[in-house]
Write an enzyme that holds these catalytic residues in place. Structure first.
Site, PDB file in Angstrom:
ATOM      1  N   ARG A 150     -13.666  -1.273   2.373  1.00  0.00           N
ATOM      2  CA  ARG A 150     -13.238  -0.158   3.227  1.00  0.00           C
ATOM      3  C   ARG A 150     -13.867   1.156   2.780  1.00  0.00           C
ATOM      4  O   ARG A 150     -14.180   2.010   3.596  1.00  0.00           O
ATOM      5  CB  ARG A 150     -11.710  -0.058   3.210  1.00  0.00           C
ATOM      6  CG  ARG A 150     -11.025  -1.155   4.021  1.00  0.00           C
ATOM      7  CD  ARG A 150      -9.511  -1.145   3.859  1.00  0.00           C
ATOM      8  NE  ARG A 150      -9.108  -1.691   2.576  1.00  0.00           N
ATOM      9  CZ  ARG A 150      -8.192  -1.130   1.792  1.00  0.00           C
ATOM     10  NH1 ARG A 150      -7.616   0.010   2.139  1.00  0.00           N
ATOM     11  NH2 ARG A 150      -7.867  -1.694   0.648  1.00  0.00           N
ATOM     12  N   HIS A 207      -1.608  -5.396  -2.641  1.00  0.00           N
ATOM     13  CA  HIS A 207      -2.925  -4.936  -2.208  1.00  0.00           C
ATOM     14  C   HIS A 207      -3.102  -5.329  -0.747  1.00  0.00           C
ATOM     15  O   HIS A 207      -2.787  -6.451  -0.350  1.00  0.00           O
ATOM     16  CB  HIS A 207      -4.007  -5.586  -3.078  1.00  0.00           C
ATOM     17  CG  HIS A 207      -5.345  -4.920  -2.975  1.00  0.00           C
ATOM     18  ND1 HIS A 207      -6.125  -4.992  -1.842  1.00  0.00           N
ATOM     19  CD2 HIS A 207      -6.043  -4.160  -3.854  1.00  0.00           C
ATOM     20  CE1 HIS A 207      -7.244  -4.319  -2.035  1.00  0.00           C
ATOM     21  NE2 HIS A 207      -7.210  -3.798  -3.248  1.00  0.00           N
TER      22      HIS A 207
END
Length: 620
Positions: A276, A256
């Site tokens: 994000r 990740h």
């Protein structure tokens, strides 16, 4: 004999003078995360007497760390979204190595599974029109993640757990399964049950059942820096291998892009992609928004190539060209890794994730409450006022037990696998949000299939072989028989460092060969493990048992990564940096060798996608 177990309150169907506890069910589900709970509910609803066995406490599954949302093409934000687009995004995210049938079923059935959760009491965030809200995530063309702030996994577990308890499904908590039992006829490879022990007392227990569903999660604790919780030691992968099933795609480990890097005590802890998705951007130590320099050719048509265009997307999404921070996870992780290696990293060896300059404090606290509290409490960072330091962390394994797409049946009769411990659905890279819908879609299918097989078998279920049980007991107790041997904590630490250094984001043949050689050395040392104390709650003993599984999956990852001489998805070879079309038509399958002391590899062709589905990828 029939009474209640003093720890769980569950009814005991029988016990033996030597302290061996026995229970009989139609379906036994190993694991109580989203996949295990959904499978157990489906099996129960199909009429099977069902039990859930979990290593930790009910409600503590790692699914709670899936914070961003559940990917499902419901069209609540974008009416243009549909299962065909979701299917195409999933296949492209997996670099076309996915089992196409699994990706199709997943895209088609995910919306219904989300609505089902809502019917059972899940409280999703809402749109202005009162529909289930959906947010943007990397690799998804449209906003399609149904969410509950940044606590979606927690709400999902709460809802499924409440449903399972309401239905009266038996739950055996803090119970570790060490071996699957395959019946008196060793050649038949039919499941007859599972063998394990209570973590608190060390007392052994046998579950007799013709159907077992593996839902044990991933392998992250084999790596030093990981977002995974302590349970993720590759149990389901290893159990399936030892029972005679095959694993596929084990070379594909997802790092990740965003895990905490400071302080050291929380290094690797997940920072959700929702940051994000809600406007956060990535910057290096020079203050540059660097992701524009790393847009792959494959995604250029759909990705904004300048800051102004990316900013406009967040406001009205009129051009539908996503910011580069929302590229698939493998692309973002490699970009971050490149910036750090180039000397443009943050003071603590990561890079910066900034949402404070993009969104108001009120927006951040409302949309990302868990992240706000996580950084405030653990790192003394106020994400509404300053950027976060983040870096890649081992998060998910795309590889797992090879299963039939429609039923989740493995190569062993009566054995099913679902969730992160199964393989095929995500190909070489998983899109964010697809994990939770994967658990729901295939959890239901596995539960129904396992119940149907148990009903078909009826009273003719394979008997438990006492010799198998005794062998499982001996293997579990072996560390107590050795004095002055190897310390399991030392071997685990060395394994984690080896996997982190030699089988990480960027790989080479030399490093992978060294890793495989190191794992062989660890396997020799594990034969001489020594554990002190008694069987009552003994963490060192638990780790000694877990090490057997972690070493097996580590061997699979290193050998498969060495075999695949290309870069694709979560697997990047520095010595083979390009994607090879020849490798795009086959999987690497791994099975246990005849001696049972190592794994063997074979290359096998991918299932061929029907022509009508191939049209989804033409000129799009």
């Amino acid at each position: 004999m029939s009474d209640r177990h003093p720890m769980t309150g569950n009814e005991m169907s029988g016990s033996e003078p030597g302290g061996l506890e026995r229970h009989a069910y139609d379906v036994v589900v190993i694991g109580a995360g989203g996949a295990g709970l959904r499978a157990a509910i489906a099996a129960h609803d199909a009429g099977a007497r069902t039990a859930i066995v979990c290593k930790s406490l009910l409600g503590k599954a790692h699914t709670v760390m899936a914070e961003g949302g559940i990917a499902a093409a419901m069209g609540n934000r974008w009416p243009e979204d549909n299962w065909e687009v979701h299917f195409r995004d999933t296949m492209r995210g997996g670099k076309m190595l996915n089992n196409w049938r699994m990706a199709q079923l997943h895209a088609q059935e995910a919306p219904e599974r989300v609505m089902e959760l809502e019917d059972w009491g899940a409280l999703f965030d809402r749109t202005e029109d009162g529909l289930i809200s959906q947010r943007d995530f990397g690799g998804h063309r449209y906003a399609r993640l149904a969410h509950v702030g940044d606590r979606t996994g927690l709400e999902m577990i709460r809802t499924l757990q409440q449903r399972a308890v309401q239905l009266g499904i038996d739950v055996f908590m803090e119970c570790t399964i060490t071996d699957l039992l395959t019946g008196a006829d060793q050649g038949s490879k039919k499941i007859s049950g599972a063998f394990g022990y209570w973590r608190e007392t060390g007392r052994f227990v046998v579950f007799e059942a013709p159907s077992v569903i593996l839902a044990t999660g991933g392998i992250g604790k084999a790596f030093k820096v990981t977002s995974n919780s302590w349970e993720y030691t590759g149990d389901g992968h290893a159990l399936a291998l030892r029972a005679g099933a095959a694993l596929i795609n084990m070379e594909f480990v997802q790092f990740h892009p965003t895990g905490m890097v400071w302080p050291p005590s929380v290094k690797g802890l997940l920072v959700t992609e929702s940051v994000r998705g809600d406007g956060g951007i990535l910057k290096n130590s020079e203050g540059k928004r660097f992701m524009f320099d790393y847009i792959p050719e494959f995604f250029k048509a759909e990705t904004a190539d300048n800051e102004a265009e990316a900013d406009r997307w967040y406001e009205d999404k009129a051009n539908n060209r996503r910011p580069p921070e929302l590229l698939p996870r493998d692309e973002v992780a490699r970009a971050i890794n490149s910036e750090i290696k180039a000397g443009r990293g943050s003071p603590h060896g990561g890079i910066f994730l900034d949402i404070a300059s993009r969104r108001s404090p009120e927006f951040i606290r409302r949309r990302l409450p868990s992240m706000y509290h996580q950084f405030k409490e653990l790192a003394d960072v106020d994400i509404t006022a300053e950027p976060m330091e983040i870096g890649p962390t081992c998060h998910y394994v795309m590889g797992g037990v090879e299963v039939d797409a429609d039923t989740e049946l493995t190569g062993v009769t009566g054995l099913y696998a679902v969730g992160e411990c199964s393989g095929g659905m995500h190909g070489s890279n998983r899109l964010g949000g697809n994990s939770l819908s994967d658990l729901l879609v295939f959890g239901r299918r596995a539960g129904e299939s396992a119940a149907a097989y148990a009903a078909e078998v009826g009273d003719n279920r394979p008997p438990v072989d006492d010799a198998e049980v005794k062998a499982a007991q001996s293997a579990a107790l072996a560390p107590f028989e050795t004095e002055g041997g190897e310390n399991p904590y030392t071997i685990h630490q060395e394994l984690q460092q080896t996997m982190n250094d030699l089988v990480g984001i960027i790989r080479t043949a030399d490093e992978l060969s060294k890793a495989a050689e190191a794992v062989e050395g660890f396997k020799e040392r594990v034969r001489n493990l020594s554990v002190e104390g008694h069987r009552q709650y003994n963490p060192g003993w638990h780790l000694a048992i877990d090490l057997r599984n972690m070493l097996l999956v580590s061997e699979c990852i290193a050998k498969a990564a060495l075999e695949r001489t290309e870069s694709r998805g979560g697997h990047t070879r520095d010595d083979f940096p390009m994607t090879d079309d020849g490798w795009g038509t086959k999987n690497i399958a791994l099975t246990l060798n005849e001696r049972g002391d190592g794994v063997e590899l074979t290359q096998q062709p991918l299932p061929v996608m029907p022509d009508e589905l191939k049209t989804f990828f033409e000129s799009k």
